[in-house]
Design a protein around this motif. Structure first.
Motif, short mmCIF file in Angstrom:
data_model
loop_
_atom_site.label_atom_id
_atom_site.label_comp_id
_atom_site.label_asym_id
_atom_site.label_seq_id
_atom_site.Cartn_x
_atom_site.Cartn_y
_atom_site.Cartn_z
N SER A 115 33.13 58.38 8.53
CA SER A 115 33.52 59.48 9.31
C SER A 115 32.54 59.49 10.19
N ARG A 116 31.64 59.42 9.90
CA ARG A 116 30.68 60.56 10.77
C ARG A 116 29.72 59.58 11.43
N TYR A 117 29.12 58.37 10.50
CA TYR A 117 28.07 58.15 10.61
C TYR A 117 28.71 56.88 11.56
N GLU B 38 25.54 62.01 -2.72
CA GLU B 38 24.43 62.94 -3.09
C GLU B 38 24.39 63.55 -1.79
N LEU B 39 24.67 62.56 -0.78
CA LEU B 39 24.12 62.51 1.18
C LEU B 39 25.64 63.89 1.45
N GLY B 40 26.61 63.53 0.99
CA GLY B 40 27.60 64.46 1.59
C GLY B 40 27.25 65.80 0.64
N LEU C 5 24.69 67.28 -0.20
CA LEU C 5 23.64 67.71 0.14
C LEU C 5 23.14 67.91 1.69
N VAL C 6 23.32 67.16 2.33
CA VAL C 6 23.04 66.70 3.99
C VAL C 6 24.77 67.30 4.55
N CYS C 7 25.27 65.92 4.50
CA CYS C 7 25.82 66.11 5.33
C CYS C 7 27.24 66.85 5.07
N THR C 8 27.15 67.66 4.81
CA THR C 8 28.31 69.03 4.16
C THR C 8 29.26 68.75 5.31
N SER D 230 28.44 72.75 7.66
CA SER D 230 27.21 72.67 8.37
C SER D 230 26.22 71.29 7.89
N PRO D 231 26.32 70.07 8.51
CA PRO D 231 25.92 68.47 8.52
C PRO D 231 23.99 69.46 9.28
N ALA D 232 23.29 68.52 7.73
CA ALA D 232 21.10 69.27 8.39
C ALA D 232 21.05 67.79 8.80
N CYS D 233 21.66 68.08 9.85
CA CYS D 233 21.18 66.40 10.94
C CYS D 233 19.74 66.14 10.60
N LEU D 234 19.12 67.50 11.21
CA LEU D 234 17.66 66.78 10.83
C LEU D 234 17.02 66.26 9.65
N LEU D 235 18.05 66.92 8.97
CA LEU D 235 16.97 66.06 8.29
C LEU D 235 17.68 64.77 7.06
N CYS D 236 18.93 64.44 8.04
CA CYS D 236 19.17 63.36 7.27
C CYS D 236 18.32 62.14 7.44
N PRO D 237 18.18 61.18 6.38
CA PRO D 237 17.98 59.76 5.45
C PRO D 237 18.40 58.95 7.67
N VAL D 238 19.43 59.54 7.20
CA VAL D 238 20.40 58.16 7.73
C VAL D 238 20.67 58.77 9.48
N MET D 239 19.99 59.63 10.24
CA MET D 239 20.26 60.42 11.58
C MET D 239 20.17 59.61 12.85
N GLU D 240 19.14 58.29 12.79
CA GLU D 240 18.66 57.95 13.94
C GLU D 240 19.63 57.36 14.45
N HIS D 241 20.45 56.15 13.22
CA HIS D 241 21.98 56.21 13.74
C HIS D 241 22.71 56.50 13.90
N CYS D 242 22.97 57.82 13.18
CA CYS D 242 24.09 58.36 13.36
C CYS D 242 25.17 58.29 14.37
N ALA D 243 25.91 57.74 14.96
CA ALA D 243 26.88 57.49 15.78
C ALA D 243 27.75 59.04 16.32
N GLY D 244 27.96 59.64 15.67
CA GLY D 244 29.07 61.11 15.07
C GLY D 244 27.43 62.02 16.22
N ARG D 245 26.97 61.84 15.42
CA ARG D 245 25.86 62.62 15.71
C ARG D 245 25.41 62.41 16.90
N LEU D 246 24.90 61.09 17.04
CA LEU D 246 24.71 61.12 18.36
C LEU D 246 25.65 61.24 19.64
N GLU E 121 28.97 64.89 17.74
CA GLU E 121 30.50 65.51 17.03
C GLU E 121 30.41 65.15 15.77
N GLU E 122 28.93 65.40 15.39
CA GLU E 122 28.87 65.81 14.01
C GLU E 122 29.65 67.04 13.06
N THR E 123 30.12 68.08 13.81
CA THR E 123 31.02 69.18 13.19
C THR E 123 32.68 68.75 13.55
S1 SF4 Z 1 23.23 62.47 11.71
FE1 SF4 Z 1 25.11 62.39 11.19
S2 SF4 Z 1 25.29 61.18 8.18
FE2 SF4 Z 1 23.40 62.93 8.42
S3 SF4 Z 1 24.13 64.60 8.47
FE3 SF4 Z 1 23.95 64.60 10.28
S4 SF4 Z 1 25.94 63.99 11.01
FE4 SF4 Z 1 25.81 63.34 8.58
#
Ligand code: SF4
Length: 364
Positions: free
Chosen positions: A147-149, A187-189, A191-194, A197-213, A216-218
């Motif tokens: 949903s976030r990505y 595992e991403l859900g 450890l990272v995309c919790t 408090s999602p740890a977007c800066l450590l996320c391997p797919v952050m560059e194209h994550c539409a929710g983060r961009l 709206e990640e939270t």
């Molecule tokens: S960048 Fe996207 S997928 Fe990654 S942790 Fe943040 S919200 Fe989740």
């Protein structure tokens, strides 16, 4: 497949292979291990599940061993994990595997999905993780990540949203990597995309994550709130034995079916709703408990409050007020009841709430 999808699958898989946790059910491809672990992990944290899983597999190493075990042993091994129908269904499923598939979990989606207690998520998890089949395994974690990505605003509490996300997840699975890929999203859900408090800066797919961009990640995923559990006030009797039963407590076994079926508990009563808002003064509560248990054939005299305890099931919240009763003398223990002492506890399975109450009592 669009670049946003290709990127997700590629980067996530790469990240997982470097970062996956060493979990006991991951050490070998064994469909029974996957099945047991996935059932245990429903509504329960990984750190809680690990010792349960190890003990369970040591005790019931194969579906046949589980199928042939007495139900009490299975419930005992599950004691503390809650949601006991999971354990019963797991054993019923193991019996089907023993009878229909010679004790081997079949590499067949239709057969797996027909096993007792195995829903679409667990089917997907077993087929993909154990057999590397390209089946999605979509649980709350996966719905949150996707949903976030993909910045989906559909309500994930609705079944149609799950179906939609299953389609998306299926398309993302790289050829030949279903096992690792499905575990990677989980595992991403975890450890990272919790959730909070999602740890977007450590996320391997952050560059194209539409929710983060979109910032709206939270906010995502959208989920309508489930109804809160219905509160129930209950009065329980702590009844100590005498003579050969000295140091033991009188417990009763719950009915064959329904909530916590066949588990053991202190005798207790449900307080009528109109009296349960604030509870009754202790003297009146004790009177009510004495009268109600008398109708069950138990003569007890509640004398003082022992302690309060509570437990939330998925749909009910029990608030238990426990009264210590005067020592009871029973020439014959009523049917469905037993005196249980500190040393006999291992032979009986208790719901969590009563485990806590027994712990408190025997610690005195
Ligand atoms: S960048 Fe996207 S997928 Fe990654 S942790 Fe943040 S919200 Fe989740």
């Amino acid at each position: 497949m669009e670049e946003q999808q290709r990127y997700f699958s590629r980067e996530l898989l790469r990240w997982y292979l470097d970062n996956r946790r060493d979990l006991p059910w991951r050490r070998q491809h064994n469909a029974y291990y996957t099945w047991v672990s996935e059932i245990m992990l429903q509504q329960t944290r990984v750190s809680t599940v690990i010792p349960y899983f190890e003990r369970f597999i040591a005790k019931f190493p194969t579906p046949t061993a589980l199928a042939e075990a007495p139900e009490e042993d299975v419930l005992k091994a599950w004691e503390g994990l809650g949601y006991y129908s999971r354990a019963r269904n797991l054993q019923a499923g193991a019996r089907e595997v023993k009878e229909k598939y010679s004790g081997v979990v079949p590499d067949d989606k239709a057969a797996v999905s027909s096993l007792k207690g195995v829903g679409p998520y667990t089917t997907g998890a077993i087929m993909s993780i154990a057999f590397n089949r390209s089946e999605p395994a979509v649980d709350g974690n996966v719905m949150r990540v996707l949903s976030r990505y993909f910045r989906l605003h559909d309500d994930i509490a609705k079944p149609a949203t799950r179906v939609h996300i299953e389609h998306i997840a299926r398309d993302l699975i790289p050829d030949g990597h279903a096992s690792d890929f499905n575990q990677a999203i989980m595992e991403l859900g975890a450890l990272v995309c919790t959730p909070k408090s999602p740890a977007c800066l450590l996320c391997p797919v952050m560059e194209h994550c539409a929710g983060r961009l979109a910032g709206e990640e939270t906010l995502l995923p959208i989920k309508t709130k489930a109804k809160p559990p219905k509160p129930e006030l209950r009065y329980a009797a702590l009844i100590e034995g005498t003579g050969v039963n000295k140091g033991k407590l009188l417990m009763r076994q719950r009915p064959e079916s329904g909530l916590l079926a066949r588990m053991w508990e202190m005798p207790h009563i449900l307080v009528p709703k109109q009296m349960s808002v604030a509870g009754l003064p202790d003297a009146e509560a004790q009177d009510m408990l004495r009268g109600a248990l008398h109708q069950e054939g138990l003569t007890v005299l509640p004398i003082e409050r022992f302690m309060d305890a509570e437990h939330t099931f998925s749909h009910i919240h029990w608030q238990m007020r426990v009264f210590r009763c005067s020592v009871a003398e029973y020439a014959v223990v009523p049917e469905g009841y037993a005196f249980i002492g500190r040393d006999d506890r291992e032979q009986y399975a208790f719901p969590n709430l009563f485990v806590r109450l027994l712990d408190a009592y025997f610690a005195e």
